[in-house]
Motif scaffolding. Structure first.
Motif, PDB file in Angstrom:
ATOM      1  N   GLY A  35      37.526  54.003  69.077  1.00 49.56           N
ATOM      2  CA  GLY A  35      36.766  52.931  68.611  1.00 49.56           C
ATOM      3  C   GLY A  35      35.848  53.158  67.639  1.00 49.56           C
ATOM      4  N   LEU A  36      34.963  54.348  67.944  1.00 50.68           N
ATOM      5  CA  LEU A  36      34.131  54.736  67.139  1.00 50.68           C
ATOM      6  C   LEU A  36      34.666  55.287  65.766  1.00 50.68           C
ATOM      7  CD1 LEU A  36      31.254  56.472  69.107  1.00 50.68           C
ATOM      8  CD2 LEU A  36      31.171  54.167  68.342  1.00 50.68           C
ATOM      9  N   SER A  37      35.775  56.038  65.803  1.00 50.43           N
ATOM     10  CA  SER A  37      36.444  56.460  64.563  1.00 50.43           C
ATOM     11  C   SER A  37      36.803  55.439  63.974  1.00 50.43           C
ATOM     12  CB  SER A  37      37.515  57.333  65.243  1.00 50.43           C
ATOM     13  OG  SER A  37      38.471  57.890  64.206  1.00 50.43           O
ATOM     14  N   ALA A  38      37.622  54.454  64.531  1.00 52.44           N
ATOM     15  CA  ALA A  38      38.067  53.263  63.832  1.00 52.44           C
ATOM     16  C   ALA A  38      36.942  52.489  63.004  1.00 52.44           C
ATOM     17  CB  ALA A  38      38.803  52.027  64.727  1.00 52.44           C
ATOM     18  N   ALA A  39      35.760  52.353  63.871  1.00 53.99           N
ATOM     19  CA  ALA A  39      34.680  51.839  62.943  1.00 53.99           C
ATOM     20  C   ALA A  39      34.294  52.449  61.827  1.00 53.99           C
ATOM     21  CB  ALA A  39      33.400  51.634  64.186  1.00 53.99           C
ATOM     22  N   HIS A  40      34.197  53.833  61.878  1.00 52.32           N
ATOM     23  CA  HIS A  40      33.911  54.552  60.641  1.00 52.32           C
ATOM     24  C   HIS A  40      34.809  54.540  59.587  1.00 52.32           C
ATOM     25  CE1 HIS A  40      32.451  58.119  58.630  1.00 52.32           C
ATOM     26  NE2 HIS A  40      33.632  58.301  58.460  1.00 52.32           N
ATOM     27  N   HIS A  41      35.994  54.374  59.692  1.00 56.36           N
ATOM     28  CA  HIS A  41      36.988  54.186  58.807  1.00 56.36           C
ATOM     29  C   HIS A  41      37.055  52.906  58.317  1.00 56.36           C
ATOM     30  CE1 HIS A  41      38.238  58.405  58.890  1.00 56.36           C
ATOM     31  NE2 HIS A  41      38.349  58.371  60.245  1.00 56.36           N
ATOM     32  N   LEU A  42      36.856  51.890  59.112  1.00 58.14           N
ATOM     33  CA  LEU A  42      36.739  50.557  58.495  1.00 58.14           C
ATOM     34  C   LEU A  42      35.430  50.331  57.746  1.00 58.14           C
ATOM     35  CD1 LEU A  42      37.823  48.360  61.533  1.00 58.14           C
ATOM     36  CD2 LEU A  42      39.167  48.710  59.636  1.00 58.14           C
ATOM     37  N   GLN A  43      34.404  51.024  58.121  1.00 60.38           N
ATOM     38  CA  GLN A  43      33.171  50.841  57.309  1.00 60.38           C
ATOM     39  C   GLN A  43      33.515  51.489  55.909  1.00 60.38           C
ATOM     40  OE1 GLN A  43      29.648  53.486  58.298  1.00 60.38           O
ATOM     41  NE2 GLN A  43      28.904  51.469  59.152  1.00 60.38           N
ATOM     42  N   ARG A  44      33.897  52.672  55.957  1.00 58.15           N
ATOM     43  CA  ARG A  44      34.037  53.480  54.740  1.00 58.15           C
ATOM     44  C   ARG A  44      35.051  52.603  53.597  1.00 58.15           C
ATOM     45  NH1 ARG A  44      36.860  59.126  54.893  1.00 58.15           N
ATOM     46  NH2 ARG A  44      36.399  58.884  52.735  1.00 58.15           N
ATOM     47  N   ARG A  45      35.931  51.638  54.237  1.00 54.56           N
ATOM     48  CA  ARG A  45      36.846  50.727  53.399  1.00 54.56           C
ATOM     49  C   ARG A  45      36.265  49.496  53.160  1.00 54.56           C
ATOM     50  NH1 ARG A  45      39.290  54.710  55.843  1.00 54.56           N
ATOM     51  NH2 ARG A  45      41.590  55.305  55.095  1.00 54.56           N
ATOM     52  N   GLY A  46      35.113  49.402  53.562  1.00 56.14           N
ATOM     53  CA  GLY A  46      34.366  48.028  53.161  1.00 56.14           C
ATOM     54  C   GLY A  46      34.838  46.933  54.094  1.00 56.14           C
ATOM     55  N   ILE A  47      35.642  46.990  54.975  1.00 58.83           N
ATOM     56  CA  ILE A  47      36.040  45.943  55.939  1.00 58.83           C
ATOM     57  C   ILE A  47      35.008  45.546  56.860  1.00 58.83           C
ATOM     58  CG2 ILE A  47      37.775  45.293  57.387  1.00 58.83           C
ATOM     59  CD1 ILE A  47      39.617  47.216  56.268  1.00 58.83           C
ATOM     60  N   ASP A  48      34.705  44.187  57.069  1.00 58.08           N
ATOM     61  CA  ASP A  48      33.612  43.725  57.833  1.00 58.08           C
ATOM     62  C   ASP A  48      34.208  43.790  59.275  1.00 58.08           C
ATOM     63  OD1 ASP A  48      32.033  41.835  59.188  1.00 58.08           O
ATOM     64  OD2 ASP A  48      33.450  40.320  59.230  1.00 58.08           O
ATOM     65  N   PHE A  49      33.640  44.215  60.351  1.00 56.21           N
ATOM     66  CA  PHE A  49      33.992  44.377  61.898  1.00 56.21           C
ATOM     67  C   PHE A  49      32.727  44.281  62.577  1.00 56.21           C
ATOM     68  CE2 PHE A  49      32.840  48.541  60.359  1.00 56.21           C
ATOM     69  CZ  PHE A  49      32.012  48.992  61.517  1.00 56.21           C
ATOM     70  N   VAL A  50      33.038  44.002  63.923  1.00 56.14           N
ATOM     71  CA  VAL A  50      32.131  43.954  64.979  1.00 56.14           C
ATOM     72  C   VAL A  50      32.967  44.961  66.186  1.00 56.14           C
ATOM     73  CG1 VAL A  50      31.045  41.797  64.655  1.00 56.14           C
ATOM     74  CG2 VAL A  50      32.812  41.920  66.434  1.00 56.14           C
ATOM     75  N   ILE A  51      31.981  45.535  66.906  1.00 48.57           N
ATOM     76  CA  ILE A  51      32.560  46.364  67.963  1.00 48.57           C
ATOM     77  C   ILE A  51      31.821  45.865  69.297  1.00 48.57           C
ATOM     78  CG2 ILE A  51      32.865  48.662  68.944  1.00 48.57           C
ATOM     79  CD1 ILE A  51      31.647  49.791  66.398  1.00 48.57           C
ATOM     80  N   PHE A  52      32.848  45.510  70.262  1.00 47.10           N
ATOM     81  CA  PHE A  52      32.299  45.171  71.436  1.00 47.10           C
ATOM     82  C   PHE A  52      32.568  46.319  72.625  1.00 47.10           C
ATOM     83  CE2 PHE A  52      33.899  40.693  70.279  1.00 47.10           C
ATOM     84  CZ  PHE A  52      32.627  40.303  69.916  1.00 47.10           C
ATOM     85  N   ASP A  53      31.480  46.633  73.560  1.00 49.85           N
ATOM     86  CA  ASP A  53      31.801  47.661  74.438  1.00 49.85           C
ATOM     87  C   ASP A  53      31.270  47.244  75.835  1.00 49.85           C
ATOM     88  OD1 ASP A  53      32.606  50.532  75.098  1.00 49.85           O
ATOM     89  OD2 ASP A  53      30.325  50.640  75.558  1.00 49.85           O
ATOM     90  N   ALA A  54      32.182  47.384  76.871  1.00 51.83           N
ATOM     91  CA  ALA A  54      31.945  46.897  78.079  1.00 51.83           C
ATOM     92  C   ALA A  54      30.640  47.947  78.946  1.00 51.83           C
ATOM     93  CB  ALA A  54      33.143  46.978  78.961  1.00 51.83           C
ATOM     94  N   ASN A  55      30.397  48.967  78.526  1.00 58.94           N
ATOM     95  CA  ASN A  55      29.548  49.864  79.131  1.00 58.94           C
ATOM     96  C   ASN A  55      28.053  49.409  78.650  1.00 58.94           C
ATOM     97  OD1 ASN A  55      31.067  51.962  80.461  1.00 58.94           O
ATOM     98  ND2 ASN A  55      32.044  52.088  78.490  1.00 58.94           N
ATOM     99  N   SER A  56      27.050  49.574  79.240  1.00 57.27           N
ATOM    100  CA  SER A  56      25.816  49.206  78.900  1.00 57.27           C
ATOM    101  C   SER A  56      25.190  50.282  78.140  1.00 57.27           C
ATOM    102  CB  SER A  56      24.875  48.993  80.106  1.00 57.27           C
ATOM    103  OG  SER A  56      24.865  50.207  81.089  1.00 57.27           O
ATOM    104  N   GLU A  57      25.493  51.530  77.697  1.00 55.95           N
ATOM    105  CA  GLU A  57      25.210  52.504  77.032  1.00 55.95           C
ATOM    106  C   GLU A  57      26.130  53.053  76.373  1.00 55.95           C
ATOM    107  OE1 GLU A  57      22.005  53.401  76.777  1.00 55.95           O
ATOM    108  OE2 GLU A  57      21.472  51.952  78.542  1.00 55.95           O
TER     109      GLU A  57
END
Length: 352
Positions: free
Chosen positions: A17-39
């Motif tokens: 998920g973090l890898s996907a976020a990094h590469h979406l960010q580099r391509r200027g694509i708006d996103f949000v990340i949800f994670d079930a863990n508290s940390e």
């Protein structure tokens, strides 16, 4: 509360998920990340105390941020989450946690329409999702004859925390993977252990070569997933390597495999020869399955029990990408999957 919108929603903030976020960010694509863990840290934060950095098969760098030097004696459930947290901070990812995704469904019948993501923190509308939920929340516990009658403890790998909980006990360890052998070597130091597997384990002689063994393994897993077949564990394709802990177990005479017992009884397990082996604990090191129950409204699972894929994209459904799934279960595979999903979504969003 109204329905919020994000162009892409990433479900899960482990390595994939973090890898996907990094590469979406580099391509200027708006996103949000949800994670079930508290940390931060994905499933790593739940690993047992004695799984130190030195015992890991390896941590592959997250994109754009090399793994820092780690104390080999530090528990992995501290070291790896700290690295993930630093990555989130460096790239300003603003992971929303703890947020549990309850379901993902189609907004309408339009094949290029939006998806609706229902969470315990509200509803979202999105053009596409990257599912990176891994397997930790979906342990495989086989149904076995007589299991309900057992008077001892039964637990899964994910429930293992402290070695002292097994001191002086009789423990049956079930499973032929890496975790099973790690726990066998460790628990056998304080308890009487018996190791059970369905098939004779295969140990690889020599070193694991990423450019040969690794490439061949990924090709086999990819072929299975592209054919819509359920993919097994990576060890099922590669076999077990001779590591420090496997050699230690062998040298102490505890790396002795028994064929699976025929049934479970109140005080132990019935062996194939009819004898009873008394046990206090049965530890199921039987692996995990993909945690994708929240995707059921999309009808992705086929009659074989698998999900047909092309790369990270669900075949015929360019709005849904699965990373950390099938051939991308490994850390290096998860990184590549995040990059590939971002590339594919850039094309899809442009063309759609």
């Amino acid at each position: 509360m109204g329905v919020e919108f994000a162009t892409v929603i990433i479900i899960g903030a482990g390595q994939a998920g973090l890898s996907a976020a990094h590469h979406l960010q580099r391509r200027g694509i708006d996103f949000v990340i949800f994670d079930a863990n508290s940390e931060p840290g994905g499933a790593w934060q739940h690993r047992w105390e004695s799984l130190t950095v030195a015992k890991l098969n390896g941590i592959f760098d997250l994109p754009g941020m090399p793994t820092p030097a780690m104390d080999p004696n530090e528990p992995s459930h501290d070291a790896v989450p700290r690295y993930f947290a630093d990555f989130e901070e460096r790239y300003d990812l603003h992971v929303r946690r703890p947020v549990h995704v309850r379901s993902v469904e189609y907004a309408d019948d339009d094949e290029t329409g939006d998806l609706i993501v229902e969470t315990d923190a509200g509803s979202w509308r999105t053009r596409a999702i990257v599912n990176a939920t891994g397997t930790w929340q979906n342990p495989l516990l086989p149904a076995y004859p007589g299991a309900e009658s057992f008077r001892g403890r039964q637990l899964h790998t994910r429930d293992y925390t402290r070695l002292e909980d097994f001191r002086g006990q009789r423990v049956g360890i079930v499973g032929g993977g890496i975790s099973a052998v790690q726990l066998l070597e460790e628990i056998s130091r304080v308890a009487e252990t018996h190791w059970y597997t369905r098939r004779e384990p295969v140990f690889i002689e020599g070193d694991f070569m990423p450019e040969t063994t690794g490439r061949d393994t990924i090709a086999r897993v990819t072929a299975a997933v592209e054919a819509g077949q359920p993919s097994g564990s990576i060890v099922g394709y590669t076999g077990l390597g001779w590591t420090d802990y496997t050699r230690a177990a062998r040298d102490r005479g505890v790396l002795v495999r028994r064929p699976m017992f025929t049934g479970i009884e109140p005080d132990g397990v019935r062996e194939p020869d009819g004898s009873l082996t008394p046990l206090d604990v049965i530890l199921w090191a039987t692996g995990f399955r993909a945690d994708i129950a929240h995707l059921e409204p999309l009808y992705l699972v086929n009659e074989l029990g698998g999900v047909a894929m092309h790369g990270t994209e669900v075949r015929g459904e360019p709005r849904v990408h699965l990373v950390g799934f099938g051939p991308s279960q490994s850390t290096v595979g998860a990184n590549r999957a995040g990059r590939d999903a971002a590339r594919a979504l850039k094309r899809y969003l442009r063309d759609a």
